[in-house]
Design an enzyme around this catalytic site. Structure first.
Site, mmCIF file in Angstrom:
data_model
loop_
_atom_site.group_PDB
_atom_site.id
_atom_site.type_symbol
_atom_site.label_atom_id
_atom_site.label_comp_id
_atom_site.label_asym_id
_atom_site.label_seq_id
_atom_site.Cartn_x
_atom_site.Cartn_y
_atom_site.Cartn_z
ATOM 1 C CG HIS A 27 -27.098 14.739 26.329
ATOM 2 N ND1 HIS A 27 -27.574 13.540 25.846
ATOM 3 C CD2 HIS A 27 -27.717 14.930 27.517
ATOM 4 C CE1 HIS A 27 -28.459 13.031 26.686
ATOM 5 N NE2 HIS A 27 -28.567 13.859 27.718
ATOM 6 C CG ASP A 84 -31.425 12.013 27.959
ATOM 7 O OD1 ASP A 84 -30.543 11.811 28.818
ATOM 8 O OD2 ASP A 84 -31.784 13.151 27.605
#
Length: 269
Positions: free
Chosen positions: A151, A158
């Site tokens: 990330h 997500d």
């Protein structure tokens, strides 16, 4: 000679004292906050129809408190990843669904917060909901927590699906004990998404995208998300039905640490 030496030493002491006072009076320069590179964008600027529920800005997550670095509930991504999500959203809207993102770019300081939490074995506040069947001492070994996250490179997201028309989630009853993240959907934390078989960030093998125990509507929902995104260049993390990375990554080897905030985008040069 002795008197001269005494005078010289006195002058030196006085000068040192003056320099110390002068140095103390000069304000220390604050280290400038890192900002995003120019190829990072706010997702809502690319597609305002994608629903955002940035969980780490809130206290409802596995850490049990807002996470370091999340200053605003904002999805930031590299521009190619954001544009690919826009294409996915257009496909899904035609089928009566919308994407909903839980997390996008994640600063390294947030990952560091996760690591500190995982190392604190006395903090078990969120265990009943997020990892009821996993011993907290196993979170690193079992791969649920790591010192680096994709990330932080800016191309991982997500997300889930919401059936349209989107309806607000039922309210959480005050004082109601949390249900396990793999409990039936009506029992676990309220979420406006379709039923994926577990909640978001459920530390359990039931979260594996193709776990054979997940069947029926739950499996169909996972496959709709998976097939849509993979057809556009996203790659799923097999252990997490919600986790996708757009390939090729714009920054495959860089882990950024600018805060999740509008100023990280507007303050860059």
């Amino acid at each position: 000679m002795t008197r001269i030496s005494t005078v010289v030493r006195g002058l030196a002491t006085t000068l040192a004292a003056l320099l110390a006072v002068t140095a103390a009076s000069v304000p220390a320069r604050a280290t400038p906050e890192p900002v995003a590179p120019p190829d990072f964008v706010a997702l809502h600027r690319v597609d305002p129809t994608i629903i955002q529920e940035i969980r780490y800005f809130t206290p409802h997550n596995f850490v049990g408190e807002p996470v370091d670095g999340y200053r605003q509930p904002l999805c930031i991504l590299t521009r190619p990843a954001a544009r690919a999500l826009r294409t996915a959203q257009r496909e899904l809207l035609r089928q009566g669904y919308s994407l909903k993102v839980y997390d996008c770019y994640r600063p390294q300081r947030a990952v560091d917060h996760f690591v500190r939490w995982a190392e604190d074995l006395d903090d078990q506040r969120t265990k009943p909901e997020f990892y009821p069947n996993v011993d907290k001492s196993r979170l690193f070994a079992d791969g649920y927590i790591a010192e680096k996250s994709g990330h932080s490179r800016g191309s991982t997201v997500d997300l889930t699906l919401v059936k349209l028309p989107a309806r607000p989630a039922r309210p959480q009853h005050p004082g109601q004990p949390p249900a396990p993240c793999f409990a039936p959907k009506d029992e676990r934390y309220p979420d406006s998404s379709v039923d994926m078989g577990t909640g978001y960030d459920c530390f359990d093998t039931l979260s594996h995208t193709l776990d054979p125990r997940i069947q029926g509507e739950q499996r169909a929902n996972r496959l709709l998300l998976k097939n849509t995104l993979e057809g556009l260049g996203f790659v799923n993390l097999a252990e997490e039905w919600w986790h996708y990375t757009f390939k090729p990554e714009t920054h495959p080897d860089t882990y950024f640490d600018f805060p999740v905030s509008r100023s990280s985008l507007t303050g860059r040069h």
